[in-house]
Design an enzyme around this catalytic site. Structure first.
Site, PDB file in Angstrom:
ATOM      1  N   LYS A  55       1.717  14.285   0.764  1.00 51.87           N
ATOM      2  CA  LYS A  55       0.427  14.857   0.415  1.00 51.87           C
ATOM      3  C   LYS A  55       0.397  16.113   0.166  1.00 51.87           C
ATOM      4  CE  LYS A  55      -1.829  10.912   2.824  1.00 51.87           C
ATOM      5  NZ  LYS A  55      -2.575   9.882   1.948  1.00 51.87           N
ATOM      6  N   HIS A  87       0.771  -1.150  -0.027  1.00 50.69           N
ATOM      7  CA  HIS A  87       0.006  -0.119  -0.043  1.00 50.69           C
ATOM      8  C   HIS A  87       0.724   1.428   0.041  1.00 50.69           C
ATOM      9  CE1 HIS A  87      -3.966  -1.683   0.668  1.00 50.69           C
ATOM     10  NE2 HIS A  87      -3.317  -2.597   1.231  1.00 50.69           N
ATOM     11  N   LYS A 108      -7.578  13.951   4.064  1.00 54.04           N
ATOM     12  CA  LYS A 108      -6.560  12.865   4.204  1.00 54.04           C
ATOM     13  C   LYS A 108      -5.669  12.921   5.405  1.00 54.04           C
ATOM     14  CE  LYS A 108      -5.600  14.043  -0.055  1.00 54.04           C
ATOM     15  NZ  LYS A 108      -6.037  12.969  -1.076  1.00 54.04           N
TER      16      LYS A 108
HETATM   17  C1  26V Z   1       2.744   5.803   5.225  1.00 57.33           C
HETATM   18  C2  26V Z   1       3.905   6.351   5.620  1.00 57.33           C
HETATM   19  C3  26V Z   1       4.401   7.598   5.011  1.00 57.33           C
HETATM   20  C4  26V Z   1       5.633   8.090   5.617  1.00 57.33           C
HETATM   21  C5  26V Z   1       5.648   7.909   6.987  1.00 57.33           C
HETATM   22  C6  26V Z   1       5.725   6.397   7.450  1.00 57.33           C
HETATM   23  C7  26V Z   1       4.419   6.001   6.892  1.00 57.33           C
HETATM   24  C8  26V Z   1       3.529   4.657   7.608  1.00 57.33           C
HETATM   25  C9  26V Z   1       2.497   4.270   7.011  1.00 57.33           C
HETATM   26  C10 26V Z   1       2.063   4.822   5.923  1.00 57.33           C
HETATM   27  C11 26V Z   1       0.917   4.448   5.316  1.00 57.33           C
HETATM   28  C12 26V Z   1       0.762   2.941   4.993  1.00 57.33           C
HETATM   29  C13 26V Z   1      -0.521   2.317   4.545  1.00 57.33           C
HETATM   30  C14 26V Z   1      -1.661   3.047   4.054  1.00 57.33           C
HETATM   31  O1  26V Z   1      -2.443   3.598   4.296  1.00 57.33           O
HETATM   32  N1  26V Z   1      -1.411   3.458   2.713  1.00 57.33           N
HETATM   33  C15 26V Z   1      -2.574   3.883   1.786  1.00 57.33           C
HETATM   34  O2  26V Z   1      -3.330   2.818   1.291  1.00 57.33           O
HETATM   35  C16 26V Z   1      -4.593   3.281   0.636  1.00 57.33           C
HETATM   36  C17 26V Z   1      -5.287   2.004   0.223  1.00 57.33           C
HETATM   37  O3  26V Z   1      -4.505   1.169  -0.614  1.00 57.33           O
HETATM   38  C18 26V Z   1      -4.105   3.856  -0.416  1.00 57.33           C
HETATM   39  O4  26V Z   1      -5.191   4.592  -1.310  1.00 57.33           O
HETATM   40  C19 26V Z   1      -3.148   5.476  -0.278  1.00 57.33           C
HETATM   41  O5  26V Z   1      -2.622   5.931  -1.302  1.00 57.33           O
HETATM   42  C20 26V Z   1      -2.012   4.659   0.606  1.00 57.33           C
HETATM   43  O6  26V Z   1      -1.319   5.722   1.252  1.00 57.33           O
END
Ligand code: 26V
Length: 801
Positions: A538, A346, A532
């Site tokens: 973002k 994801h 979001k």
């Molecule tokens: C993101 C990040 C970004 C940098 C800092 C550490 C960190 C830790 C966790 C995450 C999120 C991971 C999983 C998540 O929620 N991803 C989202 O999943 C959605 C469903 O597939 C998708 O639509 C989003 O674009 C995606 O960010």
């Protein structure tokens, strides 16, 4: 069901539970009574679904996810049972409002954002397609924190959602399982020369499941979402006599990690991951054995899905059960495991890729660690002939004293997918390229989708009614039928009806804004929405920079012909994500400045709504005119609010990132405002390492004024945060290319403003967005998972005509 029958049931419940009549009932009492009626309406179908599954022995999918974000269930259950209209009429007749009663329910917020909400949309679609698919997760006592703003800063409060009880769940004591942690495991050779694990020490905690019915859309199918809660095993009561020992146990399922963050290596988190994985896998194997088939056929009856890396231990845990409890030879156990497992990635953000120190693994789950070591050893051995050592060393599971969870998930699964076309391509070409070289056949794409029943039928009744009268009701079952709306692109009556529905929703949101923030907003202004999680990638900050530009434009020329706009934000920042919290403070102070500046004359308003969650999304999305999807290209895996806003007729301003690209392809360039760097251009900057934020700053006076505003006192009360933002852009060279994209973003916003001024054109664009949103229904996404990955089929025998 007739209205009168529903009324009788409600009356009798109120009597049973509270000994009161309807007229005396409070919204709380009505909620509880009605929810109980609803539950009894599907109780029979729920047990029937289970019985049929056992008799038919059809293959079932199990969706393992550390997060589920269902929101409130009363109205969605009523809708899916075909009772929503009846209930609404009844309540109106009784002079109550169903909405007020539904409001009482706690928003079940056992997730952070996109990933958890997607899991819940999938649960809705699985049941609605009549597919046998269950959820497996954790029953946190506290959901994601409640967000408050104090002096413009985010403050986190506990979300004690279970305090008043949870009507929907059923505790299944008899299905509890034991989870083993710690100790030391020795491998002892038995009489057949097979190494067997012998455990010394360690401790056992009990996992008790709470099941919630996932009600299909008018098809009598009720699937199960099973969430596990920790308890003291009966035999061990004596060992947990002290409050402290009990507390450390209870900590396990107490809180959801707000893990859109950088928090790493927390032992409790690893224990949580093993907890719901081990409990789920044990209960699946137990169920499978009831079917009386050999374990070697497991993949014909069971599919297990690993939602992001958090449940990656499914691989080693199933191996453990097959090897240790059921004596299968390694090769057989491994063949079964790989056939059963599939994995979704994801995010491409490197910070989010889970790694754990091996010492922690050895301490917490020693037997799983041994198995992972052996998987790793055999992986190197098996592919040594075929691939270079360097490639294998980059893709193996244990590297530099750390267990790489994504590597475990990929090596142990037959399918690996991304969540939008671009994202899946990037997995193959960049992020997981090494794995793609080794397992090309495993990689595939499954573009995300949304539960359109919730995001249109429930959240936007005014628009749903316009759709019914314009194109009939078939879209409620077949989302692709929204296409029928295309025939009305130039029909002024229909366009006007759509505009009226939007205005109704905007009035309702304006009222909510007034009540919760005291800010007056004009429903005829453009409602421009970014909702979001708060993340640098973002680029909420880019949105703020454009707002500041408009502000300065209006300061310079108060009569500038800008259509009035209300910028609406909803976003939580992870409590430990310092920079994201600084941005929240900046947005709140910019809001303060602009909303109180009389020279702006209400042409601009900035509203940051507190505590963004599913329920708040249901209020905001139907009222949105503009959808902000402005992540740096390549960074947003898919996005799903982009789909929800499009479905509700908002016009998207977007970079070519995630599913925005597929949205553009579906509606055409003329119906979306695209701007900014493409993914190729971003990667070219990376390759050439020649991005200079300062160069863009230096040559553009508008940009200078905007960026300087963060430190020159223009915005009061942001001395520290403003400096932090300023430095991120200039001192640290603007990691997400905001300065590069600023100009083209402002141009795109200008096009949006122009388009809105031509109301006829705007409504036609909005109509095209609604008409083309059907393909982003999670029903199609889940059907693709079912066909390509899980190989599951609807429970035909049971699904009625
Ligand atoms: C993101 C990040 C970004 C940098 C800092 C550490 C960190 C830790 C966790 C995450 C999120 C991971 C999983 C998540 O929620 N991803 C989202 O999943 C959605 C469903 O597939 C998708 O639509 C989003 O674009 C995606 O960010």
């Amino acid at each position: 069901m007739e209205k009168a029958t529903l009324q009788e049931l409600l009356e009798s419940r109120l009597k049973d539970i509270f000994s009161i009549e309807i007229a005396e009932a409070s919204p709380q009492e009505l909620f509880l009574a009605l929810a109980n009626v609803v539950k009894s309406c599907y109780a029979n179908d729920w047990s029937q679904t289970r019985k049929n599954l056992l008799v038919e022995q059809q293959k079932q999918a199990y969706y393992f996810s550390i997060e589920f974000l269902p929101g409130k269930l009363l109205k969605s259950n009523l809708l899916n049972l075909g009772l929503l209209d009846t209930a609404e009429e009844l309540f109106e007749e009784l002079s109550f409002s169903l909405d007020e009663v539904a409001e009482v329910e706690k928003d079940m917020a056992l997730g952070n954002g996109g990933l958890g909400r997607l899991a819940s949309c999938f649960m809705d679609s699985l049941a609605s397609l009549g597919l046998p698919g269950n959820g497996n997760g954790i029953r946190y006592n506290y959901g994601l924190f409640k967000q408050k703003f104090v002096d413009g800063h985010q403050v986190e409060l506990p979300d004690d959602w279970l305090r008043a009880g949870n009507v929907w769940e059923v505790r299944k004591e008899s299905k509890a399982v034991d989870i083993q942690y710690g100790g030391e495991v020795y491998l002892i050779e038995d009489e057949n020369g097979r190494l067997r694990p012998e455990r010394h020490g360690g401790y056992v905690w009990r996992a008790v499941p709470y099941d919630t019915g996932m009600v299909g859309y008018q098809n009598d199918m009720i699937n199960t979402l099973r969430l596990w809660s920790v308890e003291v095993p009966a035999a061990e009561e004596a060992n947990y006599a002290t409050i402290e020992s009990r507390r450390s146990l209870e900590d396990l399922t107490a809180v959801l990690y707000p893990d859109d963050s950088n928090e790493r290596g927390k032992k409790t988190r690893l224990m949580q991951e093993y907890f719901f994985v081990s409990a789920g896998i044990q209960s699946i194997v137990r169920y499978y054995l009831k079917l009386n088939h050999p374990l070697t056929m497991m993949s014909e009856k069971i599919a297990i899905h690993i939602n992001d890396t958090h449940p990656a231990l499914c691989v080693s845990e199933l191996m453990r059960l097959l090897l240790d409890d059921h004596d299968l030879p390694w090769e057989q156990a491994w063949a079964i495991t790989v056939k059963v497992m599939s994995y979704t990635n994801h995010t491409i953000m490197a910070e989010a890729l889970e790694k754990w120190p091996i010492d922690l693994f050895k301490e917490v789950i020693p037997r799983n660690y041994q198995i992972i070591e052996e998987i790793d050893r055999r992986y190197l051995e098996e592919y040594a002939e075929v691939h270079e050592a360097a490639l294998l060393n980059r893709t193996r599971i244990i590297i530099n004293g750390q267990v790489h969870m994504a590597h475990l998930a990929i090596i142990g699964s037959h399918s690996v997918n991304g969540v939008a076309k671009l994202h899946s391509d990037l997995l193959k070409s960049v992020v997981l390229h090494d794995f793609y070289l080794i397992f090309p056949e495993r990689f595939n794409n499954k573009t995300n989708g949304i539960a359109q029943r919730r995001w249109m039928q429930l959240a936007n009744q005014p628009l749903s009614k316009v759709l019914d009268t314009t194109i009939g009701k078939s879209w409620r079952h077949n989302p692709q039928d929204l296409q029928l709306l295309k025939n009305y692109q130039e029909d002024p009556t229909v366009l006007q009806r759509l505009a009226d529905a939007k205005l109704t929703n905007k009035q309702a949101l304006a009222e909510y804004i007034q009540q919760t923030t005291g800010i007056e907003v004009d429903p005829t202004a453009i409602f421009d929405v970014q909702i979001k999680r708060l993340h640098a990638y973002k680029r909420q900050l880019l949105n703020v920079m454009h707002i500041l530009k408009l502000y300065f434009d209006l300061k310079d020329e108060p009569q500038a012909p800008i259509h009035p706009r209300v910028f609406i934000f909803g976003a939580k920042a992870a409590p430990s994500y310092h920079y994201a919290k600084a941005i929240i403070k900046v947005i709140n102070e910019v809001a303060n400045l602009i909303n109180h500046d009389p020279t702006i004359n209400d042409k601009l308003k900035v509203v940051f709504l507190e505590n963004y969650n599913v329920t708040l999304a249901e209020r905001i999305i139907p009222a949105a005119d503009v959808s902000e999807q402005i992540s740096l290209a390549s960074k947003e895996a898919s996005g799903t609010s982009n789909m929800k806003l499009m479905l509700n007729g908002a016009v998207t301003i977007a970079t070519l990132d995630g599913a925005n690209i597929e949205i553009r392809d579906a509606i055409g360039d003329e119906n979306i405002a695209i701007f900014g760097l493409t993914e190729e251009e971003v990667y070219a900057y990376y390759a050439q390492q020649n991005y200079s934020a300062y160069a863009f700053y230096e040559e553009d006076p508008v940009l200078q004024r905007v960026v300087n505003a963060f430190i020159d006192g223009t915005i009061p009360n942001i001395e520290r945060e403003g400096r932090e933002v300023f430095d991120s852009l200039l001192k640290y060279n603007d990691e997400y290319f905001l300065l590069k994209d600023f100009k083209s973003y402002c141009d795109a916003q200008y096009r949006v403003d122009l388009a809105y001024k031509d109301q006829q054109r705007w409504q036609a664009i909005s109509l095209m967005n609604i008409a083309n949103a059907g393909k982003f229904s999670a029903d199609y996404t889940v059907q693709n998972y079912a066909d390509d990955i899980w190989q599951i089929e609807p429970l035909y025998a049971h699904v009625k005509e």
